[in-house]
Design a protein around this motif. Structure first.
Motif, short mmCIF file in Angstrom:
data_model
loop_
_atom_site.label_atom_id
_atom_site.label_comp_id
_atom_site.label_asym_id
_atom_site.label_seq_id
_atom_site.Cartn_x
_atom_site.Cartn_y
_atom_site.Cartn_z
N TYR A 297 0.79 -1.23 0.00
CA TYR A 297 0.00 0.00 0.00
C TYR A 297 0.83 1.29 0.00
CZ TYR A 297 -3.55 -3.44 1.18
OH TYR A 297 -4.38 -4.54 1.16
N GLY A 298 2.14 1.17 0.16
CA GLY A 298 3.00 2.34 0.05
C GLY A 298 3.07 3.18 1.31
N ASP A 299 3.98 4.17 1.30
CA ASP A 299 4.18 5.05 2.45
C ASP A 299 2.98 5.94 2.73
OD1 ASP A 299 6.72 4.13 3.11
OD2 ASP A 299 7.75 5.60 1.85
N ASN A 300 2.13 6.15 1.71
CA ASN A 300 0.94 7.00 1.93
C ASN A 300 0.10 6.53 3.11
OD1 ASN A 300 1.67 8.49 -0.24
ND2 ASN A 300 -0.10 8.03 -1.51
N THR A 301 0.15 5.23 3.38
CA THR A 301 -0.63 4.67 4.47
C THR A 301 -0.33 5.36 5.80
OG1 THR A 301 -0.52 2.54 3.33
CG2 THR A 301 -1.27 2.50 5.62
N ALA A 302 0.90 5.78 5.98
CA ALA A 302 1.30 6.42 7.24
C ALA A 302 1.68 7.89 7.04
CB ALA A 302 2.47 5.66 7.87
N GLU A 303 1.26 8.48 5.91
CA GLU A 303 1.55 9.89 5.66
C GLU A 303 0.28 10.72 5.47
OE1 GLU A 303 5.90 9.29 3.42
OE2 GLU A 303 4.14 9.92 2.26
N PHE A 304 -0.80 10.11 5.04
CA PHE A 304 -2.07 10.80 4.83
C PHE A 304 -3.12 10.22 5.77
CE2 PHE A 304 -0.09 11.69 0.75
CZ PHE A 304 -0.51 12.99 0.47
N MET A 305 -3.82 11.08 6.51
CA MET A 305 -4.88 10.61 7.39
C MET A 305 -5.94 9.86 6.61
SD MET A 305 -6.34 10.27 10.34
CE MET A 305 -5.72 11.42 11.58
N GLN A 306 -6.22 10.31 5.39
CA GLN A 306 -7.28 9.67 4.60
C GLN A 306 -6.86 8.32 4.00
OE1 GLN A 306 -7.86 13.20 2.14
NE2 GLN A 306 -9.91 13.45 2.98
N ASP A 307 -5.61 7.92 4.25
CA ASP A 307 -5.12 6.65 3.72
C ASP A 307 -4.72 5.66 4.81
OD1 ASP A 307 -5.45 7.64 1.17
OD2 ASP A 307 -3.34 8.24 0.93
N VAL A 308 -4.98 5.98 6.07
CA VAL A 308 -4.50 5.12 7.15
C VAL A 308 -5.13 3.73 7.08
CG1 VAL A 308 -4.04 7.05 8.69
CG2 VAL A 308 -6.28 5.92 8.78
N ASN A 309 -6.30 3.63 6.44
CA ASN A 309 -6.97 2.33 6.34
C ASN A 309 -6.90 1.75 4.94
OD1 ASN A 309 -8.62 4.47 5.58
ND2 ASN A 309 -10.51 3.49 6.25
N PHE A 310 -5.81 2.04 4.22
CA PHE A 310 -5.50 1.27 3.02
C PHE A 310 -5.44 -0.21 3.39
CE2 PHE A 310 -3.24 4.62 0.18
CZ PHE A 310 -4.38 4.77 -0.58
N THR A 311 -4.80 -0.52 4.51
CA THR A 311 -4.67 -1.89 4.99
C THR A 311 -5.94 -2.31 5.71
OG1 THR A 311 -3.50 -3.36 6.54
CG2 THR A 311 -3.50 -1.00 7.05
N PRO A 312 -6.36 -3.58 5.58
CA PRO A 312 -7.52 -4.06 6.34
C PRO A 312 -7.19 -4.36 7.80
CG PRO A 312 -6.65 -5.81 4.96
CD PRO A 312 -5.88 -4.58 4.61
N ASN A 313 -5.93 -4.24 8.18
CA ASN A 313 -5.49 -4.49 9.55
C ASN A 313 -5.77 -3.24 10.39
OD1 ASN A 313 -4.24 -5.25 11.91
ND2 ASN A 313 -2.16 -5.11 11.09
N PHE A 314 -6.96 -3.16 10.99
CA PHE A 314 -7.37 -1.93 11.67
C PHE A 314 -6.51 -1.61 12.89
CE2 PHE A 314 -10.03 0.74 14.45
CZ PHE A 314 -10.26 1.79 13.57
N ALA A 315 -5.94 -2.61 13.52
CA ALA A 315 -5.06 -2.34 14.65
C ALA A 315 -3.89 -1.46 14.20
CB ALA A 315 -4.54 -3.65 15.24
N LEU A 316 -3.38 -1.70 12.99
CA LEU A 316 -2.31 -0.86 12.46
C LEU A 316 -2.85 0.51 12.08
CD1 LEU A 316 0.59 -0.46 11.47
CD2 LEU A 316 -0.06 -1.56 9.31
N SER A 317 -4.04 0.56 11.47
CA SER A 317 -4.65 1.85 11.11
C SER A 317 -4.86 2.72 12.35
CB SER A 317 -6.00 1.61 10.41
OG SER A 317 -5.86 0.85 9.24
N GLY A 318 -5.31 2.09 13.45
CA GLY A 318 -5.54 2.83 14.68
C GLY A 318 -4.27 3.45 15.22
N GLN A 319 -3.18 2.70 15.18
CA GLN A 319 -1.91 3.22 15.68
C GLN A 319 -1.42 4.40 14.83
OE1 GLN A 319 1.02 0.00 16.62
NE2 GLN A 319 -0.72 -1.36 16.24
#
Length: 615
Positions: A297-319
């Motif tokens: 999913y790329g670095d965007n997952t942890a750089e954009f608030m609107q992309d934190v849930n690219f991954t289905p692993n919500f525990a990671l999205s929450g962090q």
């Protein structure tokens, strides 16, 4: 010298009288044998009659007991303590009687007989299990009638009374454990070789117990989790993400409106609101992403608030979301909770219509369309849209927090939203996370079992627009054995259709279509689809419309993943078949966990064609 034809040598010395008495002795022996056989026959008939009558009586007792469980559940949740006690007494009597009828020495001895013995063993075990469930699983719950009910799960004047939930924790935990043990006991019974009615009864009881176990586990976890999250041990802060399914992400949609909720000793307060778009891109990932997630999913997952849930692993999205909030506002929240407009529409069934500051009326019938489609026609500028979303979220929150809701409808709404993965929770507390583990609220990847093969299919919009209400998705899944080694072929079929009007480029706002940015013609929908196979399966790849199609093979958390990007013009449709080879010659039921859409979606059964297998 041969004695052939002569009397035996010993008989030569026998007297004539002795020789005459011998036939009479033989006749006497035959008579005794006949009597013995007759007695045995009578005993067999008597035992058969005894066991048969008692078995029939036990069947009647069980049939009388089962409906009382459903009746009792209703009485407990409604607070009818007198009715619950009466139902419990009758249930206990029927269950105890069934157990007594199938556990006497004659019954246990008859279990040793071939063929019939296995039937009697199963009957005894079923009766004993129902008796144990009534005593240790159900009976303790009657004490909760009148002390805890559905109304205890709703706030009153912004506060939930935590004491009834705290008091119920021990009882619910014990009952949940007892019913869980019963599920394991019935599941372990050998149903092979027993008569069909008994085999059916075992399966029916297993289904009932499994359903009850799931409900009790949920209640038990809720009684532990809710007080903790609502500040029973001190103030807590939670970040609420309102996901916008008009622009898909794996767990639903982009985090559009955001809010900060404070809890303390049962009180709930909405203290701050903002939007996902107010978070600018961070110069680098706010946390170190796992290599697999970064690859997918790329670095965007942890750089954009609107992309934190690219991954289905919500525990990671929450962090990730927690750290972004901390960097912007200087507060480390205690957890992250997400829900979507469809979940809000369910809540509106409990609150009734809500008037918004804009003059609109938000109802359970119009919420999804108003929040995901009409708003873009009414408000052209993103700040206006964000303000509308914030006001809608605040209005629903205030109505629920005030307690002006139907408690039964509220619990039902939250349950339905949870089952559809529309409400997700991550807690910074390890203890809370342990309670959440294995529930739909945790937002984890699908877990397979000995009898069920579970897959995941997740969708991320790459149109960078709000076209996904026009994306129609159908999912089918099935399994077949196509190889000599007996390994099963699993196939997950995803059919995508762009239902946007042919003139979408001109009839829909640019904010909805994307206006041609990123080289995507207005009206087209571009989507990334990631199919997650179960752990240990071999990823065979995929076909598109029957032909092999290029894809990105990868992994996340040990799951094999096939990722592909599809673009569809208005009216276009395509069929993707993701295939995975089983790791053992065993067939299982197949199910799929998927991104929540703006509509409810159930996976349908697929008849797998071995001739189109990628093997």
């Amino acid at each position: 010298m041969s004695n052939s034809g002569e009397e035996p040598l010993l008989d030569r010395h026998a007297t004539t009288d002795e020789r005459r008495r011998r036939p009479r002795r033989t006749k006497s022996r035959r008579k005794v044998l006949g009597v013995v056989l007759g007695v045995v026959a009578l005993l067999v008939v008597a035992v058969a009659a005894w066991v048969g009558v008692r078995g029939y009586q036990a069947k009647g007792e069980l049939e009388a007991a089962i409906p009382l469980v459903t009746q009792l559940k209703t009485q407990v949740t409604s607070g009818d303590s007198a009715g619950a006690i009466d139902s419990m007494n009758r249930l206990t009597q029927h269950a105890q009687s069934a157990a007594d009828l199938t556990s006497d020495p004659v019954w246990r001895a008859t279990e040793l007989l071939p063929w019939v013995g296995s039937n009697l063993t199963v009957m005894r075990e079923l009766s004993s299990t129902v008796n144990d469930v009534s005593r240790y699983g159900v009976q303790p719950l009657t004490g909760l009638a009148g002390s805890i009910g559905l109304s205890d799960f709703k706030p009153v004047d912004g506060r939930v009374d935590l004491q009834p939930l705290l008091d119920a924790q021990g009882v619910l935990a014990d009952s949940s454990a007892a019913v869980g043990d019963a599920v394991a006991r019935v599941d372990a019974l050998d149903g092979d070789g027993v008569i069909q009615p008994l085999a059916d009864a075992r399966l029916q009881l297993l289904d009932k117990l499994t359903e009850a176990s799931g409900e009790l586990t949920t209640l038990s976890k809720a009684a532990v989790l809710l007080p903790a999250m609502l500040g029973a041990d001190g103030p807590r802060n939670y970040l609420l993400l309102f996901q916008n399914n008009a622009e898909l992400r794996s767990t639903g949609g982009i985090p559009g409106a955001l809010a900060l909720v404070n809890t303390d000793a049962g009180s709930i307060k909405l203290s701050q609101q903002t939007s996902g778009s107010s978070f600018r891109q961070f110069p680098e990932p706010v946390i170190e992403l796992p290599l697999d997630t970064k690859s997918l999913y790329g670095d965007n997952t942890a750089e954009f608030m609107q992309d934190v849930n690219f991954t289905p692993n919500f525990a990671l999205s929450g962090q990730i979301a927690r750290e972004m909030w901390n960097r912007k506002f200087g507060l480390q929240v205690d957890g992250v909770i997400s829900l979507d407009p469809v979940a809000l529409s369910y809540l509106l069934k409990a609150t009734g219509p809500i008037a918004l500051p804009s003059g609109d009326q938000l109802t359970s019938e119009n919420a999804v369309k108003l929040l995901l489609q009409d708003v873009y026609a009414k408000y052209e500028q993103p700040p206006e849209q964000d303000a509308f979303f914030a006001s809608a979220a605040a209005a629903v929150f205030d109505k629920v927090a005030s307690g002006n809701v139907n408690p039964a409808a509220l619990v039902s709404a939250l349950g339905q939203a949870g089952e559809e993965n529309r409400v997700l929770v991550w807690s910074a507390s390890d203890e809370d996370q342990q309670v959440l583990a294995g529930t739909t609220l945790a937002g984890g990847l699908p877990k397979s079992s000995e009898t069920e093969q579970r897959f995941g299919v997740y969708f991320n919009d790459s149109t960078t627009a709000k076209m996904d209400p026009y994306l129609q998705v159908n999912i089918e899944a099935g399994q077949a054995v196509c190889r000599n080694d007996g390994l099963p072929l699993n196939s997950v079929r995803v059919t995508l259709t762009n239902t946007a009007p042919a003139d979408a480029a001109t009839s829909l706002p640019d904010y909805v279509t994307g206006g041609g940015e990123f080289g995507i013609p207005p009206g087209n929908i571009r989507t990334n689809i990631a199919a997650y196979g179960a752990e240990g399966l071999y990823n065979l790849g995929l076909t598109r419309d029957g032909a092999a199609f290029p894809y990105q093979p990868s992994t996340e958390l040990g799951y094999g993943v096939s990722k592909v990007e599809i673009e569809l013009a208005p009216g276009d449709s395509t069929v993707l078949d993701f295939q995975f080879l089983g790791d053992a010659p065993q067939t299982k039921a197949v199910s799929v966990q998927h991104t929540p859409f703006v509509y409810a979606l159930e996976t349908k059964a697929l008849e797998v064609d071995c001739q189109n297998a990628l093997q």
